[in-house]
Design a protein around this motif. Structure first.
Motif, PDB file in Angstrom:
ATOM      1  N   ARG A 118      93.844  54.905  33.348  1.00 45.12           N
ATOM      2  CA  ARG A 118      92.482  55.975  33.534  1.00 45.12           C
ATOM      3  C   ARG A 118      91.399  55.398  32.684  1.00 45.12           C
ATOM      4  O   ARG A 118      90.433  55.514  33.153  1.00 45.12           O
ATOM      5  CB  ARG A 118      93.053  57.292  33.363  1.00 45.12           C
ATOM      6  CG  ARG A 118      93.810  58.001  34.510  1.00 45.12           C
ATOM      7  CD  ARG A 118      94.062  59.412  34.287  1.00 45.12           C
ATOM      8  NE  ARG A 118      95.221  59.911  33.502  1.00 45.12           N
ATOM      9  CZ  ARG A 118      96.337  59.785  33.418  1.00 45.12           C
ATOM     10  NH1 ARG A 118      97.026  59.427  34.302  1.00 45.12           N
ATOM     11  NH2 ARG A 118      97.100  59.911  32.166  1.00 45.12           N
ATOM     12  N   ARG A 119      91.780  55.008  31.327  1.00 42.44           N
ATOM     13  CA  ARG A 119      90.635  54.699  30.522  1.00 42.44           C
ATOM     14  C   ARG A 119      89.996  53.340  31.052  1.00 42.44           C
ATOM     15  O   ARG A 119      88.739  53.224  30.932  1.00 42.44           O
ATOM     16  CB  ARG A 119      91.191  54.207  29.277  1.00 42.44           C
ATOM     17  CG  ARG A 119      90.259  53.740  28.254  1.00 42.44           C
ATOM     18  CD  ARG A 119      89.145  54.757  28.160  1.00 42.44           C
ATOM     19  NE  ARG A 119      88.406  53.946  26.873  1.00 42.44           N
ATOM     20  CZ  ARG A 119      87.090  54.207  26.728  1.00 42.44           C
ATOM     21  NH1 ARG A 119      86.421  55.334  27.457  1.00 42.44           N
ATOM     22  NH2 ARG A 119      86.298  53.678  25.890  1.00 42.44           N
ATOM     23  N   MET A 120      90.602  52.592  31.738  1.00 39.13           N
ATOM     24  CA  MET A 120      90.179  51.259  32.175  1.00 39.13           C
ATOM     25  C   MET A 120      89.256  51.734  33.308  1.00 39.13           C
ATOM     26  O   MET A 120      88.155  51.101  33.352  1.00 39.13           O
ATOM     27  CB  MET A 120      91.496  50.096  32.569  1.00 39.13           C
ATOM     28  CG  MET A 120      92.018  49.576  31.433  1.00 39.13           C
ATOM     29  SD  MET A 120      93.449  48.843  31.999  1.00 39.13           S
ATOM     30  CE  MET A 120      92.749  47.522  32.827  1.00 39.13           C
ATOM     31  N   LEU A 121      89.653  52.637  34.427  1.00 41.94           N
ATOM     32  CA  LEU A 121      88.806  52.861  35.212  1.00 41.94           C
ATOM     33  C   LEU A 121      87.529  53.692  34.586  1.00 41.94           C
ATOM     34  O   LEU A 121      86.308  53.320  35.261  1.00 41.94           O
ATOM     35  CB  LEU A 121      89.651  53.929  36.338  1.00 41.94           C
ATOM     36  CG  LEU A 121      90.683  53.439  37.088  1.00 41.94           C
ATOM     37  CD1 LEU A 121      91.138  54.505  37.876  1.00 41.94           C
ATOM     38  CD2 LEU A 121      90.131  52.212  38.122  1.00 41.94           C
ATOM     39  N   GLN A 122      87.518  54.262  33.655  1.00 45.34           N
ATOM     40  CA  GLN A 122      86.410  54.993  33.019  1.00 45.34           C
ATOM     41  C   GLN A 122      85.539  53.885  32.633  1.00 45.34           C
ATOM     42  O   GLN A 122      84.199  54.110  32.765  1.00 45.34           O
ATOM     43  CB  GLN A 122      87.054  55.848  31.818  1.00 45.34           C
ATOM     44  CG  GLN A 122      86.057  56.832  31.056  1.00 45.34           C
ATOM     45  CD  GLN A 122      86.429  57.536  30.137  1.00 45.34           C
ATOM     46  OE1 GLN A 122      87.036  57.003  29.148  1.00 45.34           O
ATOM     47  NE2 GLN A 122      85.973  58.751  29.871  1.00 45.34           N
ATOM     48  N   LEU A 123      86.203  53.048  31.723  1.00 46.58           N
ATOM     49  CA  LEU A 123      85.170  51.667  31.291  1.00 46.58           C
ATOM     50  C   LEU A 123      84.409  50.882  32.491  1.00 46.58           C
ATOM     51  O   LEU A 123      83.237  50.415  32.378  1.00 46.58           O
ATOM     52  CB  LEU A 123      85.975  50.837  30.499  1.00 46.58           C
ATOM     53  CG  LEU A 123      86.515  51.385  29.078  1.00 46.58           C
ATOM     54  CD1 LEU A 123      87.504  50.425  28.295  1.00 46.58           C
ATOM     55  CD2 LEU A 123      85.188  51.622  28.217  1.00 46.58           C
ATOM     56  N   LEU A 124      85.235  50.879  33.681  1.00 43.86           N
ATOM     57  CA  LEU A 124      84.728  50.039  34.693  1.00 43.86           C
ATOM     58  C   LEU A 124      83.614  51.041  35.325  1.00 43.86           C
ATOM     59  O   LEU A 124      82.649  50.441  35.838  1.00 43.86           O
ATOM     60  CB  LEU A 124      85.960  50.219  35.730  1.00 43.86           C
ATOM     61  CG  LEU A 124      85.485  49.276  36.878  1.00 43.86           C
ATOM     62  CD1 LEU A 124      85.056  47.714  36.508  1.00 43.86           C
ATOM     63  CD2 LEU A 124      86.638  49.135  38.262  1.00 43.86           C
ATOM     64  N   GLY A 125      83.627  52.356  35.406  1.00 47.05           N
ATOM     65  CA  GLY A 125      82.141  53.104  35.899  1.00 47.05           C
ATOM     66  C   GLY A 125      82.150  52.701  37.306  1.00 47.05           C
ATOM     67  O   GLY A 125      83.090  52.973  38.200  1.00 47.05           O
TER      68      GLY A 125
END
Length: 208
Positions: A118-125
């Motif tokens: 979920r954090r990686m998706l957040q960083l991906l934006g």
């Protein structure tokens, strides 16, 4: 005689409501404002000057410096909205920094694999990344024993209806990885049975 009326000269009214906002979170200003505005809603705080005052009071000194112009010389209108926009613009990580964090620096730490995802998706934006690349980035940051289990259960994990682009079934992979994350040393792993996956009992060498 050119007198200014009392109503015109009066400063913006500030309603008195007991509320303590969490410290400003520069790592994700948009999420922080979502939480803050939920508190405003539950306490029926709608006056712009009141929201501005609470916002100012929640800023750490290093953050306040970034918007000192709006603190020392507050706008006449829409103070809260203008301060909010300035904070998001001036304190948010740049797209390049977030992408660099995703590709090279974001580690699992003490989080579950699903939390890392979920954090990686957040960083991906709003950007797009080839699903197979995202899958490899995620898997490379998992413990070796978890990678081994996922590799052995590949056929069971690649199930239709759970994919995010192509054949990368990351939600299903993360759900399974969560079950096997950081097991007690030298003991049989607890099996995760759910609607997506059923994997046979395994005992993994903790040195792997």
């Amino acid at each position: 005689m050119g007198c200014v009326s009392a109503s015109a000269a009066a400063p913006p009214a500030i309603s008195s409501v007991s509320l303590k906002l969490p410290p400003y979170w520069p790592n994700d200003p948009t999420l922080w404002f979502t939480q803050v505005e939920a508190q405003f809603t539950t306490r029926h705080i709608t006056v712009d000057a009141t929201k501005y005052a609470y916002l100012v009071g929640s800023l750490q000194p290093e953050i306040a410096k970034e918007v000192c112009d709006l603190l020392l010389h507050p706008p006449q209108d829409n103070r809260y909205v203008q301060l909010k926009k300035a904070l998001i613009k001036r304190t948010s990580d740049s797209d390049q920094k977030r992408l660099r964090q995703l590709l090279t620096a974001e580690e699992l730490g003490d989080r579950k694999p699903s939390q890392l995802y979920r954090r990686m998706l957040q960083l991906l934006g709003d950007r797009t990344l080839e699903p197979t690349i995202m899958k490899q980035l995620l898997l490379s940051r998992l413990p070796a024993n978890v990678q081994l289990i996922l590799a052995s259960a590949k056929d069971q994990l690649d199930m239709p209806g759970l994919n995010i682009g192509g054949n990368c079934h990351l939600p299903n992979i993360c759900a399974t990885a969560d079950c096997f994350f950081r097991p007690p040393r030298g003991t049989a792993l607890t099996i995760c049975h759910n609607s997506h996956t059923s994997i046979a009992d395994s005992t993994i060498d903790p040195t792997i």
